[in-house]
Design a protein around this motif. Structure first.
Motif, PDB file in Angstrom:
ATOM      1  N   SER A  70       0.941  -1.169   0.150  1.00  0.00           N
ATOM      2  CA  SER A  70       0.071  -0.102   0.194  1.00  0.00           C
ATOM      3  C   SER A  70       0.855   1.316  -0.076  1.00  0.00           C
ATOM      4  CB  SER A  70      -0.769   0.103   1.190  1.00  0.00           C
ATOM      5  OG  SER A  70      -1.768  -1.170   1.127  1.00  0.00           O
ATOM      6  N   GLN A 106      -7.862   0.014  -0.617  1.00  0.00           N
ATOM      7  CA  GLN A 106      -7.943  -1.177   0.093  1.00  0.00           C
ATOM      8  C   GLN A 106      -9.468  -1.268   0.848  1.00  0.00           C
ATOM      9  OE1 GLN A 106      -4.662  -2.337   2.413  1.00  0.00           O
ATOM     10  NE2 GLN A 106      -5.123  -4.678   2.744  1.00  0.00           N
ATOM     11  N   ASP A 181      -5.736  -1.312  -5.014  1.00  0.00           N
ATOM     12  CA  ASP A 181      -5.220  -1.807  -3.585  1.00  0.00           C
ATOM     13  C   ASP A 181      -6.051  -2.950  -3.050  1.00  0.00           C
ATOM     14  OD1 ASP A 181      -3.505  -2.370  -1.418  1.00  0.00           O
ATOM     15  OD2 ASP A 181      -3.642  -0.534  -0.890  1.00  0.00           O
ATOM     16  N   GLU A 182      -5.600  -4.395  -3.381  1.00  0.00           N
ATOM     17  CA  GLU A 182      -6.304  -5.393  -3.012  1.00  0.00           C
ATOM     18  C   GLU A 182      -8.149  -5.136  -3.241  1.00  0.00           C
ATOM     19  OE1 GLU A 182      -5.515  -7.291   0.429  1.00  0.00           O
ATOM     20  OE2 GLU A 182      -3.411  -6.465   0.430  1.00  0.00           O
TER      21      GLU A 182
HETATM   22 MG   LIG Z   1      -2.134  -2.899   2.335  1.00  0.00          MG
END
Ligand SMILES: [Mg+2]
Ligand SMILES: Nc1ncnc2c1ncn2[C@@H]1O[C@H](COP(=O)(O)OP(=O)(O)O)[C@@H](O)[C@H]1O
Lengths: 278, 311
Positions: A70, A106, A181-182
């Motif tokens: 991140s 995320q 991010d994911e």
């Molecule tokens: Mg992360």
């Protein structure tokens, strides 16, 4: 929507970056280093990250939790400044929040008092007119399967739906660099596969450079042109993470999820991550 | 409260309690409303959730009229006890006049055309002082909640000013502004300022950093960021501050009118005390309770709407 969806069959996404054009931008990490805190509390998270992301490429960033994935994305978006080195987009260094990037965080990070529709509209570039914007938001909501929930508030939908709205918000920006991010972490397996396919469709229709952080090796193999693995180098366990491995994923997308070659790469990547691949 | 890091927050226990109340009621929790643990219902149903058990009791308590009636039970009991005390001669009529005598006093004052005047001027003072105080509280609260520089420069001074007991201002205000409307409205303004100032500055400082960052990542900054992310996030807290400020405004009104005035409910209190008119004294108290409750209820309706809209 139909245009985007059918384009996948008309012009399958190519692994060749040269197929991408238009707004897709190159990203270079040059000696990037990020240390939090100072003095005795200094804590180096990333060090010596050097990498060239080609314009239009889908790059997956793999690594154990807490290794700085991140942090790397935040530096690219200009939300965080590196302690040393720089991130260049299209040859110019990132300084402050960069309008050429769009982030899907995320967590969904939607404004709770806005409808999903209004939340997605926040991603629209400043230059778009009200009418253009409205139809674009409607199209994106349909793409991520939320058209029926356009008027709902974030707390009235599931976490996975909020995550999809967050993805739509980032896509609304038509970014030169898309930072994810994911993005699919909170989705159930079936929706995840749908969203992965959707991402490929969008990438084929509107070329952009994608930096995709994931902890899912299969997802990386399915979506990426190349994969970088972040982690601690052997013998330097007390320093920050850096790129310990780069993998070119063979074949063009969409890839056969059951191919033998991918299975071998999966095993090898999992081994690099310290997991027994069998 | 000190851990919230506002030097202005530790002055008056009344604020501290109400801030605790804010957090308990979830108003100050807007920060975490969109956290990763967002596992709400998959289908967009009504967010309202009432416990299914105890249906009959919950049903009665959920009905507005029933609630109103139940809320009037205790006042009715007090009234009955009051009537009983006076009719049995437990108290003299100077100590405690009968409820009927208070009503007669009200009718008498209405016929002289004085009661409406007292009520109108008091309400006007409260509303003016509240409006100016709340507006200033919003501005300074926003300034200090958003800007570290303003915080460092202004917070110590505002904290010190708040530590001054309200009545200490009275002689100075009278000296500067004479015994007119200005001095009273200014005193009420001071009373209304601090609750709004404190809630707004605290709430702005605790707006979800992730949301603000998301806003910035999508190109919002300055005033646009303020109106899109920060202000909406604190709307529920602002309303809680406004309600505290309104209560405070009524408190300061009576202080102002007790000391120097020739009209108003506070004046009615002192005047009746001096003339031994306990019936009018009680009337003034009852009226203060009723008008105060009505203004608070109106603001409460606005708050309810705002919380539903913005939280
Ligand atoms: Mg992360
Ligand atoms: N603002 C910050 N201050 C201090 N440490 C931070 C900050 N942001 C991230 N870190 C640290 O950086 C490390 C990597 O975080 P992150 O990039 O979120 O990891 P990942 O996304 O790979 O799970 C963590 O150890 C975290 O504690």
């Amino acid at each position: 929507m139909t245009a985007v969806l059918s384009s996948r069959h008309a012009a399958p996404a190519s692994a060749e970056p040269s197929a991408a054009s238009g707004s897709a931008l190159a990203v270079s990490f040059r000696g990037l280093n990020r240390t939090f805190g100072a003095g005795a509390n200094a804590h180096t998270v990333l060090r010596d990250v050097n990498f060239e992301v080609r314009p239009g490429e889908v790059l997956a960033i793999l690594g154990p939790s807490g290794c700085g994935k991140s942090t790397l994305l935040r530096a690219t978006a200009g939300l965080d400044a590196p302690s040393a080195g720089s991130v260049d987009i299209d040859g110019t260094p990132v300084q402050g929040i960069d309008s050429r990037c769009a982030v899907a965080f995320q967590e969904p990070r939607l404004l709770p008092w806005h409808t999903l529709q209004a939340n997605v509209a926040i991603g629209l570039p400043k230059t778009s007119s009200a009418k253009q914007g409205k139809s674009k938001v409607a199209r994106l909501l349909e793409l991520v399967g939320l058209d029926k929930f356009a008027k709902h508030r974030p707390r009235e939908v599931s976490g996975g739906m909020a995550q999809r709205a967050s993805l739509a918000r980032a896509l609304a920006r038509n970014p030169g660099v898309l930072l994810l991010d994911e993005p699919f972490g909170a989705l159930d397996a079936l929706t995840r596969i749908k969203m992965q396919d959707l991402l490929l469709d969008i990438h084929a229709a509107e070329p952009t450079t994608v930096l995709l952080v994931t902890h899912d090796v299969d997802e990386a193999l399915q979506l990426a042109d190349r994969i970088i693995l972040l982690g601690k180098e052997e013998g330097r366990e007390h320093d920050g993470a850096t790129i310990v491995r780069t993998v070119d994923v063979p074949g063009s997308r969409p890839r056969d999820r059951g191919s033998v070659e991918l299975a071998r790469m999966r095993r090898s990547l999992l081994e690099s991550l310290g997991v027994d691949g069998h | 409260m000190t851990h919230l890091g506002n030097p202005g927050a530790s002055g008056n226990s009344a604020y501290a309690t109400s801030m605790e109340g804010l957090k308990a009621s979830g108003v100050l929790k807007t920060a975490t409303a969109d956290g990763p643990g967002q596992g709400g219902p998959a289908v967009g149903g009504a967010p309202e959730q009432r416990p299914a058990n105890g249906r009959s009791a919950a049903g009665v308590l959920g009905n507005g009229w029933a609630r109103l009636l139940l809320g009037l039970l205790l006042p009715a009991a007090v009234l009955a006890a009051w009537q009983w005390c006076t009719s049995t001669g437990l108290f003299s009529s100077v100590q405690l006049p009968a409820p009927g005598a208070v009503i007669e006093a009200a009718v008498d004052l209405v016929q002289r055309g004085e009661l409406a005047q007292h009520m109108a001027i008091s309400t006007q003072r409260v509303l003016l002082g509240f409006a100016f105080g709340a507006a200033l509280g919003l501005v300074f609260g926003a300034l200090i909640g958003l800007s570290k520089v303003a915080d460092v420069l202004l917070s110590p001074t505002i904290g010190a000013l708040r530590a001054v007991p309200s009545l200490a201002w009275v002689p100075l205000l009278i000296l500067w502004m004479k015994i007119g409307e200005d001095s009273k409205v200014t005193l009420i303004l001071i009373g209304a300022f601090f609750p709004v100032f404190t809630t707004v500055s605290l709430a702005l400082r605790h707006v979800d950093k992730n949301l603000v960052e998301a806003g910035r990542a999508f190109g919002l900054k300055g005033v646009k960021l303020l109106t899109t992310v920060q202000l909406p996030a604190v709307v529920p807290a602002v309303f809680s501050g406004l309600r505290l400020a309104l209560a405070q405004a009524w408190l300061f009104l009576v202080a102002a009118e007790l000391i120097a005035s020739s009209m108003g409910l506070g004046f009615l209190l002192t005047d009746s005390q001096n003339n031994g008119r306990t019936d009018r004294l009680l009337l003034a108290i009852v009226l203060l309770a009723i008008i105060g409750k009505i203004t608070d209820a109106l603001l409460g309706v606005a708050e309810k709407w705002a919380v539903k809209r913005w939280a």
